[in-house]
Motif scaffolding. Structure first.
Motif: not given
Length: 184
Positions: A121-127, A155-168
């Motif tokens: 959870e802490n790692a997801k908060v960092a992401i 750019a915001e869509a790209d960063i959201q896609k990246l965030t979703d990828e790392f959270v998964a």
């Protein structure tokens, strides 16, 4: 992905790698040499990583063998393990040190899984914090007319896609480590 967003990708990779490193130090009932990664030994007055002064091997499923390169280090290594937060008692035969990992109780396994989930959870908060920083930078660029509104949305869509990828990815790491701990 634009050059500006690459720096945020790198930060997310570091957050995921950091979590993976933290997970290697959590013992799951099996002998894992990485649980000793944070232990330092006094070597000629200098705190030195245990891996730098001894050979560490897994002799059985739940036993680590630590063989110092210098016989006079046995006592120092034993002392370093005792004062660490591992909760293991080293067995010293004068030449090598054996660490036997006790079988984990069901209660202890559940505590470890809670810890794994908390670290995840802490790692997801960092992401998510990295995503926020990226979005702030994108909005500033748009306000300064450095990029258009369309570029901002992309750019915001790209960063959201990246965030979703790392959270998964982090969710998968949490699930894998939890399953490893709960497997008897």
């Amino acid at each position: 992905m634009s050059v500006e967003l690459e720096q945020f990708h790198e930060k997310m990779v570091k957050s995921a790698d950091n979590l993976a490193n933290e997970y290697t130090t959590i013992r799951a009932g099996r002998a894992n040499p990485h649980v000793l990664d944070k232990i330092s030994v006094d070597y000629y007055g200098q705190p030195t990583n245990l891996q730098s002064v001894a050979n560490i091997s897994v002799s059985e499923a739940r036993t680590l063998v630590i063989q110092p390169w210098e016989a006079n280090l046995v006592k120092d290594i034993e002392k370093a393990i005792l004062v660490s937060d591992l909760g293991l008692t080293p067995n010293n035969d004068g030449k090598v040190i054996r660490l036997t990992f006790p079988e984990l109780t069901e209660e202890r396994r559940k505590e470890l899984v809670k810890d794994v989930k908390k670290k995840g959870e802490n790692a997801k908060v960092a992401i998510r914090n990295i995503r926020r920083d990226a979005n702030d930078m994108i909005k500033k660029q748009q306000k300064a007319n450095e990029i258009s509104e369309d570029e901002q949305k992309d750019a915001e869509a790209d960063i959201q896609k990246l965030t979703d990828e790392f959270v998964a990815k982090i969710d998968k790491m949490v699930e894998d480590k939890s399953n490893e701990i709960m497997t008897v």
